[in-house]
Scaffold this motif. Structure first.
Motif, PDB file in Angstrom:
ATOM      1  N   ILE A   1     -31.744 -14.903  34.418  1.00  0.00           N
ATOM      2  CA  ILE A   1     -30.439 -15.284  33.936  1.00  0.00           C
ATOM      3  C   ILE A   1     -29.647 -14.111  34.265  1.00  0.00           C
ATOM      4  CG2 ILE A   1     -30.609 -14.574  31.545  1.00  0.00           C
ATOM      5  CD1 ILE A   1     -29.179 -17.908  32.854  1.00  0.00           C
ATOM      6  N   HIS A   2     -30.101 -12.995  34.014  1.00  0.00           N
ATOM      7  CA  HIS A   2     -29.050 -11.630  34.106  1.00  0.00           C
ATOM      8  C   HIS A   2     -28.382 -11.710  35.508  1.00  0.00           C
ATOM      9  CE1 HIS A   2     -27.568  -7.434  34.267  1.00  0.00           C
ATOM     10  NE2 HIS A   2     -27.576  -7.595  32.794  1.00  0.00           N
ATOM     11  N   ARG A   3     -29.749 -11.714  36.614  1.00  0.00           N
ATOM     12  CA  ARG A   3     -29.198 -11.859  38.027  1.00  0.00           C
ATOM     13  C   ARG A   3     -28.119 -12.876  38.308  1.00  0.00           C
ATOM     14  NH1 ARG A   3     -33.901 -12.655  40.337  1.00  0.00           N
ATOM     15  NH2 ARG A   3     -34.377 -10.633  40.480  1.00  0.00           N
ATOM     16  N   MET A   4     -28.329 -14.184  37.729  1.00  0.00           N
ATOM     17  CA  MET A   4     -27.629 -15.409  38.046  1.00  0.00           C
ATOM     18  C   MET A   4     -26.069 -14.996  37.501  1.00  0.00           C
ATOM     19  SD  MET A   4     -28.232 -19.329  36.995  1.00  0.00           S
ATOM     20  CE  MET A   4     -27.913 -18.978  35.148  1.00  0.00           C
ATOM     21  N   VAL A   5     -26.014 -14.437  36.354  1.00  0.00           N
ATOM     22  CA  VAL A   5     -24.553 -14.157  35.887  1.00  0.00           C
ATOM     23  C   VAL A   5     -23.878 -12.960  36.275  1.00  0.00           C
ATOM     24  CG1 VAL A   5     -23.531 -13.882  33.529  1.00  0.00           C
ATOM     25  CG2 VAL A   5     -25.253 -15.514  33.560  1.00  0.00           C
ATOM     26  N   PHE A   6     -24.750 -11.803  36.430  1.00  0.00           N
ATOM     27  CA  PHE A   6     -24.294 -10.662  36.602  1.00  0.00           C
ATOM     28  C   PHE A   6     -24.381 -10.098  38.492  1.00  0.00           C
ATOM     29  CE2 PHE A   6     -24.160 -10.320  32.147  1.00  0.00           C
ATOM     30  CZ  PHE A   6     -22.718 -10.306  31.777  1.00  0.00           C
ATOM     31  N   ASP A   7     -25.321 -10.832  38.969  1.00  0.00           N
ATOM     32  CA  ASP A   7     -25.378 -10.669  40.337  1.00  0.00           C
ATOM     33  C   ASP A   7     -26.431  -9.276  40.606  1.00  0.00           C
ATOM     34  OD1 ASP A   7     -23.917 -12.597  41.639  1.00  0.00           O
ATOM     35  OD2 ASP A   7     -22.053 -11.394  41.132  1.00  0.00           O
ATOM     36  N   GLU A   8     -27.183  -9.074  39.492  1.00  0.00           N
ATOM     37  CA  GLU A   8     -28.003  -7.832  39.252  1.00  0.00           C
ATOM     38  C   GLU A   8     -29.037  -8.127  38.319  1.00  0.00           C
ATOM     39  OE1 GLU A   8     -25.671  -4.237  38.826  1.00  0.00           O
ATOM     40  OE2 GLU A   8     -24.710  -5.178  36.891  1.00  0.00           O
ATOM     41  N   THR A   9     -30.128  -7.312  38.551  1.00  0.00           N
ATOM     42  CA  THR A   9     -31.009  -7.326  37.433  1.00  0.00           C
ATOM     43  C   THR A   9     -30.888  -6.208  36.325  1.00  0.00           C
ATOM     44  OG1 THR A   9     -32.759  -5.752  38.270  1.00  0.00           O
ATOM     45  CG2 THR A   9     -32.931  -7.895  39.126  1.00  0.00           C
ATOM     46  N   PRO A  10     -31.490  -6.470  35.229  1.00  0.00           N
ATOM     47  CA  PRO A  10     -31.189  -5.519  34.061  1.00  0.00           C
ATOM     48  C   PRO A  10     -31.444  -3.898  34.628  1.00  0.00           C
ATOM     49  CG  PRO A  10     -32.310  -7.093  33.037  1.00  0.00           C
ATOM     50  CD  PRO A  10     -32.320  -7.609  34.477  1.00  0.00           C
ATOM     51  N   PHE A  11     -32.576  -3.832  35.736  1.00  0.00           N
ATOM     52  CA  PHE A  11     -33.198  -2.722  36.283  1.00  0.00           C
ATOM     53  C   PHE A  11     -32.106  -2.099  37.168  1.00  0.00           C
ATOM     54  CE2 PHE A  11     -37.112  -4.778  35.082  1.00  0.00           C
ATOM     55  CZ  PHE A  11     -37.792  -3.705  34.457  1.00  0.00           C
TER      56      PHE A  11
ATOM     57  N   ARG B   1     -25.785 -13.173  24.458  1.00  0.00           N
ATOM     58  CA  ARG B   1     -27.081 -12.564  24.580  1.00  0.00           C
ATOM     59  C   ARG B   1     -27.226 -11.419  25.719  1.00  0.00           C
ATOM     60  NH1 ARG B   1     -31.416 -17.452  23.585  1.00  0.00           N
ATOM     61  NH2 ARG B   1     -30.799 -18.012  21.369  1.00  0.00           N
ATOM     62  N   LEU B   2     -26.686 -11.689  26.859  1.00  0.00           N
ATOM     63  CA  LEU B   2     -26.737 -10.933  27.955  1.00  0.00           C
ATOM     64  C   LEU B   2     -25.826  -9.576  27.710  1.00  0.00           C
ATOM     65  CD1 LEU B   2     -26.616 -13.281  30.844  1.00  0.00           C
ATOM     66  CD2 LEU B   2     -28.410 -12.166  29.813  1.00  0.00           C
ATOM     67  N   LEU B   3     -24.783  -9.689  26.979  1.00  0.00           N
ATOM     68  CA  LEU B   3     -23.855  -8.701  26.719  1.00  0.00           C
ATOM     69  C   LEU B   3     -24.779  -7.769  25.791  1.00  0.00           C
ATOM     70  CD1 LEU B   3     -20.304 -10.271  26.527  1.00  0.00           C
ATOM     71  CD2 LEU B   3     -21.174  -8.899  28.386  1.00  0.00           C
ATOM     72  N   ARG B   4     -25.145  -8.214  24.767  1.00  0.00           N
ATOM     73  CA  ARG B   4     -26.095  -7.480  23.753  1.00  0.00           C
ATOM     74  C   ARG B   4     -27.193  -6.415  24.587  1.00  0.00           C
ATOM     75  NH1 ARG B   4     -29.010 -11.265  20.319  1.00  0.00           N
ATOM     76  NH2 ARG B   4     -26.892 -11.659  19.665  1.00  0.00           N
TER      77      ARG B   4
END
Length: 281
Positions: free
Chosen positions: A207-217, A172-175
């Motif tokens: 969850i995006h910050r938790m997995v990739f260390d950054e927010t979508p923004f 989902r996050l990769l999408r």
């Protein structure tokens, strides 16, 4: 262009091997299939889920989301190996990749051995030998999986009590990240991205910050900085055109953002002043 059915068995789902060359070739792949695509030469263009993007020569794409359209323009050659998940699983069971990691949505340059496996697994003379072909496909899966090692590390950060749940979260996050990278609109629509992942906006950010260390923004901003650096440093495109392409409100706004990001101005980079030591994206 050729489209072969490989590993065709009465009880086994089918994999399709597409080897295309020449002008104007295209293929349409159903939603839900897993596809491994390689741009052998020239650029391979894709369209899916409202996004359009392309592969440069020598790059590969793993796709497993919505329906996918592939096309090549001009002098080009490309290979696609695609089919339902069950067809791939049949190859992995009969090969030596039973414990292989899952393949995720991914794009990048491939190694020479991976390119060799692409070519061998789809070679017309080999598709009549199911056992040999299955082994090649399992090896290709493993080679592509090795290129996704960073994503496998991220997988361990995903929420979920089971591996399947963690994989679903990462998918989902990769999408979402794919939509950000290839979306036509530079203005981030958080609500739309959240719907893409079937999350609430707040949960997507968390969850995006938790997995990739950054927010979508922050991810979108970093991508825009990378593109700005490449356009300024690697092309002669006028700054006004770069400003428009990257969605900045004005040229002065772009120049301020560039200086804040890299500690030097776009003009200085093009004159070779201050480029040394600047943070190249």
């Amino acid at each position: 262009m050729s489209d072969q059915l490989i590993l065709k068995d009465g009880s086994m789902p089918e994999l399709h091997a597409i080897r295309a060359q020449g002008r104007g070739t295209r293929a349409e792949i159903p939603a839900g299939w897993i596809s491994a695509c390689w741009a052998v030469r020239g650029r391979l263009r894709f369209e899916a889920n409202g996004c359009e993007w392309e592969l440069a020569s020598g790059q590969a794409q793993v796709w497993r989301d919505g329906a996918l359209q592939c096309r090549g323009d001009g002098h080009h050659g490309w290979i696609v190996l695609t089919g339902p998940a069950r067809a791939w699983s049949a190859c992995l069971r009969s090969g030596e990749a039973r414990a292989m990691h899952e393949l995720f949505l991914w794009q990048g340059r491939i190694r020479r051995e991976t390119a060799h496996l692409f070519a061998c697994a789809t070679r017309e003379g080999d598709v009549r030998n199911p056992s040999y072909t299955s082994t090649l496909i399992a090896a290709l899966w493993g080679s592509l999986s090795a290129l996704q090692s960073e994503l496998h590390d991220r997988l361990m950060r995903c929420s979920g009590r089971t591996l399947a749940r963690q994989q679903q979260t990462l998918m989902r996050l990769l999408r979402v990240r794919h939509a950000i990278r290839h979306g036509a609109d530079h203005r981030l629509d958080l609500a739309s991205l959240a719907r893409t992942a079937n999350y609430s906006p707040f949960h997507l950010i968390r969850i995006h910050r938790m997995v990739f260390d950054e927010t979508p923004f922050e991810y979108a901003a970093r991508l825009r900085e990378e593109r700005a650096w490449r356009m300024v440093n690697d092309t002669g495109m006028p700054i006004c055109e770069i400003t428009e392409l990257l969605g900045f409100e004005s040229q002065s706004a772009f120049c301020r953002a560039f200086k804040n990001a890299f500690g030097t101005t776009a003009s200085e980079v093009r004159r070779g002043i201050g480029a040394i030591g600047a943070r190249a994206a």
